[in-house]
Design a protein around this motif. Structure first.
Motif, PDB file in Angstrom:
ATOM      1  N   ARG A 200       0.176  -1.208   0.069  1.00  0.00           N
ATOM      2  CA  ARG A 200       0.226  -0.191  -0.039  1.00  0.00           C
ATOM      3  C   ARG A 200       0.809   1.238  -0.106  1.00  0.00           C
TER       4      ARG A 200
ATOM      5  N   ARG B 156     -11.595  11.041   3.488  1.00  0.00           N
ATOM      6  CA  ARG B 156     -10.925   9.758   3.427  1.00  0.00           C
ATOM      7  C   ARG B 156     -10.395   9.096   2.042  1.00  0.00           C
TER       8      ARG B 156
ATOM      9  N   GLY C  43      -7.458   7.261  -0.533  1.00  0.00           N
ATOM     10  CA  GLY C  43      -6.877   5.742  -1.599  1.00  0.00           C
ATOM     11  C   GLY C  43      -5.598   4.878  -0.631  1.00  0.00           C
ATOM     12  N   THR C  44      -5.212   3.744  -1.210  1.00  0.00           N
ATOM     13  CA  THR C  44      -4.037   3.770  -0.362  1.00  0.00           C
ATOM     14  C   THR C  44      -3.103   2.956  -2.156  1.00  0.00           C
ATOM     15  N   ASP C  45      -4.389   2.995  -3.411  1.00  0.00           N
ATOM     16  CA  ASP C  45      -3.407   2.701  -4.088  1.00  0.00           C
ATOM     17  C   ASP C  45      -2.485   2.810  -4.678  1.00  0.00           C
TER      18      ASP C  45
ATOM     19  N   TYR D  56      -4.574   6.450  -6.072  1.00  0.00           N
ATOM     20  CA  TYR D  56      -5.173   6.981  -4.803  1.00  0.00           C
ATOM     21  C   TYR D  56      -5.833   8.219  -5.200  1.00  0.00           C
TER      22      TYR D  56
ATOM     23  N   ASN E 216     -15.042  15.063  -4.240  1.00  0.00           N
ATOM     24  CA  ASN E 216     -12.844  14.293  -5.101  1.00  0.00           C
ATOM     25  C   ASN E 216     -12.320  15.724  -5.105  1.00  0.00           C
TER      26      ASN E 216
END
Length: 226
Positions: A36, A74, A76-78, A82, A90
């Motif tokens: 990650r 929030r 993301g961890t990709d 992300y 967003n």
């Protein structure tokens, strides 16, 4: 990305000033490790965006802390893609804009904001198990038990040229802004930008991204956690 995440704990803490290559190096390293990726700076920027949207005075620390505690943040961890949202919006583009950049150091210096986000960052690291985390206080505060701590640096000129190329703005103005942020971030009372005592210092001035990533992979291999 979940199916590509390998087993086995591996936490890499990457710290350093703006323009040192943290983000690009960290994302590429995470992808190569099947891990990650967490951009903690994006979290502070998203909080700053919410604070600015609320219209409160940046010097009103209680109100800033209140916004930080209430916003639905929030991230993301990709490492391949992300995203960051605040209250369902967003904000990937907005948090990189000049308004947020000018205010983020002030918001990040608020103790309650740091306490809130550090706790969340630690939980995300625990949940991921295998992750590359970048920021300014990762090795010294957020993940002091990381398997590898790295402090990336580069000459002021190199940092300014890199950041101005990314943002398509004047090099001199970028250099002045980087110097301002470095001063604010390194002198704040709570969790300042600093090199962890046991961090590996890597000057990226004359190094390409692939060279930096390769050196970090070698260090992880030496530690048996790559």
């Amino acid at each position: 990305m979940e199916e590509n995440v390998r087993a086995g704990r591996c936490v890499v803490a990457v710290d350093g000033p703006s323009g040192s290559g943290k983000s690009t190096v960290s994302r590429r390293l995470a992808a190569g490790l099947g891990a990650r990726y967490l951009d903690t700076g994006a979290m502070y920027r998203a909080i700053t965006w919410a604070v600015l949207r609320s219209g409160i005075d940046l010097t009103d620390v209680e109100s800033v802390a209140k916004v930080a505690g209430e916003v639905d943040l929030r991230i993301g961890t990709d490492p391949q893609g992300y995203g960051v949202t605040a209250d369902g919006v967003n904000v990937d583009k907005e948090i990189r804009g000049p308004e947020v950049t000018a205010a983020v150091s002030a918001v990040a210096a608020v103790p309650a904001v740091r306490e809130l986000l550090v706790a969340r960052q630690r939980q995300m690291i625990t949940n991921a198990g295998r992750i590359v985390v970048e920021g300014r206080d990762i090795g010294s505060v957020v993940a002091p038990d990381a398997d590898l701590k790295v402090y990336l640096t580069a000459s002021e000129a190199a940092r300014a040229h890199r950041r101005s190329a990314e943002d398509a703005v004047d090099v001199a103005a970028t250099a002045a802004d980087l110097a301002r942020r470095d001063q604010l971030d390194s002198t704040r009372k709570v969790n300042p930008l600093q090199q962890a005592p046991d961090a590996v210092v890597l000057d990226t001035t004359e190094l390409g991204i692939d060279e930096v990533v390769a050196r970090l992979r070698d260090l992880l291999t030496e530690r048996g956690v790559a």
